[in-house]
Motif scaffolding. Structure first.
Motif, PDB file in Angstrom:
ATOM      1  N   HIS A 225       0.846  -1.195   0.000  1.00  0.00           N
ATOM      2  CA  HIS A 225       0.000   0.000   0.000  1.00  0.00           C
ATOM      3  C   HIS A 225       0.875   1.236   0.000  1.00  0.00           C
ATOM      4  O   HIS A 225       1.852   1.323   0.750  1.00  0.00           O
ATOM      5  CB  HIS A 225      -0.907   0.002   1.231  1.00  0.00           C
ATOM      6  CG  HIS A 225      -1.600   1.309   1.477  1.00  0.00           C
ATOM      7  ND1 HIS A 225      -2.505   1.858   0.581  1.00  0.00           N
ATOM      8  CD2 HIS A 225      -1.504   2.197   2.513  1.00  0.00           C
ATOM      9  CE1 HIS A 225      -2.947   3.014   1.055  1.00  0.00           C
ATOM     10  NE2 HIS A 225      -2.358   3.249   2.229  1.00  0.00           N
TER      11      HIS A 225
ATOM     12  N   GLU B 106      -5.495  -0.909  -5.826  1.00  0.00           N
ATOM     13  CA  GLU B 106      -5.405  -1.456  -4.481  1.00  0.00           C
ATOM     14  C   GLU B 106      -6.779  -1.924  -3.998  1.00  0.00           C
ATOM     15  O   GLU B 106      -6.898  -2.978  -3.343  1.00  0.00           O
ATOM     16  CB  GLU B 106      -4.843  -0.406  -3.515  1.00  0.00           C
ATOM     17  CG  GLU B 106      -3.357  -0.125  -3.715  1.00  0.00           C
ATOM     18  CD  GLU B 106      -2.811   0.845  -2.676  1.00  0.00           C
ATOM     19  OE1 GLU B 106      -3.516   1.085  -1.672  1.00  0.00           O
ATOM     20  OE2 GLU B 106      -1.684   1.350  -2.865  1.00  0.00           O
TER      21      GLU B 106
ATOM     22  N   ARG C  52      -1.226  -1.782 -10.254  1.00  0.00           N
ATOM     23  CA  ARG C  52      -1.016  -0.907  -9.095  1.00  0.00           C
ATOM     24  C   ARG C  52       0.402  -0.351  -9.091  1.00  0.00           C
ATOM     25  O   ARG C  52       0.614   0.862  -8.943  1.00  0.00           O
ATOM     26  CB  ARG C  52      -1.272  -1.711  -7.812  1.00  0.00           C
ATOM     27  CG  ARG C  52      -0.879  -1.012  -6.523  1.00  0.00           C
ATOM     28  CD  ARG C  52      -0.620  -2.038  -5.419  1.00  0.00           C
ATOM     29  NE  ARG C  52       0.498  -2.914  -5.749  1.00  0.00           N
ATOM     30  CZ  ARG C  52       0.774  -4.056  -5.125  1.00  0.00           C
ATOM     31  NH1 ARG C  52      -0.011  -4.463  -4.128  1.00  0.00           N
ATOM     32  NH2 ARG C  52       1.813  -4.789  -5.484  1.00  0.00           N
TER      33      ARG C  52
END
Length: 309
Positions: free
Chosen positions: A100, A229, A283
């Motif tokens: 993340h 995500e 991502r």
């Protein structure tokens, strides 16, 4: 009396000659008509035969464009027109799906909160209908790569400069997302109101993202990174639902088996696993693109992740 007889004889002769003349005229005129009719019927038969051939095989083209004869490794004919064997690949499922990017700048926080805001309404509508949720997600996820690639393409034409391969990288991403959708459509049959929702969402999102990318490519790529995500979270939930039995682990569609080179006995779980891995790669690509802009550089100054699935 003789005069009357001769007159009748002459009238009869003229009548017979007229009939003979009419027969000759009609017989001579019907010969070409019959030939034309036969020729027309032959033409119709030929057209019908051609139509049957085209319906059953390759459509003929004035330009001589024909589909190449492509075969699988086992020698069977390649059944797909939307992609070829050289477009297929083994997905790297070892990629970390939990990474993340912590939002730091104002643009990062704006992008992150925007995605979370959209996620709230998406979850509220679809709830645990994982297949429909994935289908809707892919109709949106296929837009950013196309918009970004198109705008970079126009910039390259306008400024007479190379893109560093980023045009191709972003268009590859868009195509990969579209293949996700083509796979999900084989598994989920959308209802009329879901199709209407897709049309509406795509129309709004395309135009909004187009303006967004023009204003700030940096924030736009960060937005897509966070969107991916959320896609990872959704597909992870989908996998858990399959493992717990909430969702039936049906056989994988043929298009998925060929596109990701899956085993013949692959299942839905295998398909969701490779799609999730693709989303993780997307991502990384978009967060990387945003980082390049954050450093005050242009995308062309960094190597484009072409073929990075």
């Amino acid at each position: 009396m003789k005069y009357i007889t001769l007159t009748r004889f002459a009238a009869r002769a003229l009548s017979n000659s007229g009939r003979n003349y009419q027969r000759r005229c009609f017989s001579s005129s019907t010969i070409p008509e019959i030939k034309d009719q036969q020729h027309s019927e032959e033409k119709k038969s030929e057209v019908n035969n051609n139509n049957n051939t085209n319906n059953n095989g390759v459509v003929s083209s004035y330009w001589g464009i024909t589909r190449p004869k492509v075969k699988r490794e086992d020698g069977t004919e390649w059944p797909w027109n939307c992609f070829m064997p050289w477009d297929t690949y083994h997905s790297d499922v070892s990629i970390d799906v939990t990474k993340h990017h912590v939002p730091k700048s104002f643009a990062d926080k704006f992008a992150y909160r925007s995605v979370k805001f959209l996620r709230f309404f998406s979850d509220l509508y679809f709830k645990e209908r994982y297949g429909c949720h994935a289908m809707m997600l892919e109709t949106i996820a296929g837009v950013p790569g196309m918009v970004g690639g198109m705008l970079l393409h126009l910039k390259s034409l306008r400024k007479f400069e190379h893109s560093g391969g980023w045009i191709k990288a972003l268009l590859e991403e868009a195509e990969n997302e579209r293949m996700h959708l083509m796979t999900m459509v084989e598994l989920v049959k959308p209802s009329w109101h879901e199709r209407l929702l897709v049309i509406t969402a795509q129309g709004v999102f395309f135009n909004a993202f187009f303006v967004f990318y023009l204003i700030s490519p940096k924030a736009a790529h960060r937005f897509v990174g966070y969107l991916e995500e959320e896609a990872l979270i959704s597909y992870t939930q989908h996998l858990k639902a399959i493992e717990t039995g909430k969702v039936q682990n049906v056989p994988a569609p043929a298009i998925a088996i060929d596109y990701w080179r899956l085993p013949k006995d692959a299942t839905l779980k295998d398909v969701i696993t490779v799609i999730r891995a693709d989303e993780a790669h997307h991502r990384d690509v978009n967060h990387f693109a945003s980082d390049i802009h954050h450093q005050g550089k242009q995308l062309k100054q960094a190597p484009a992740p072409i073929g990075y699935h």
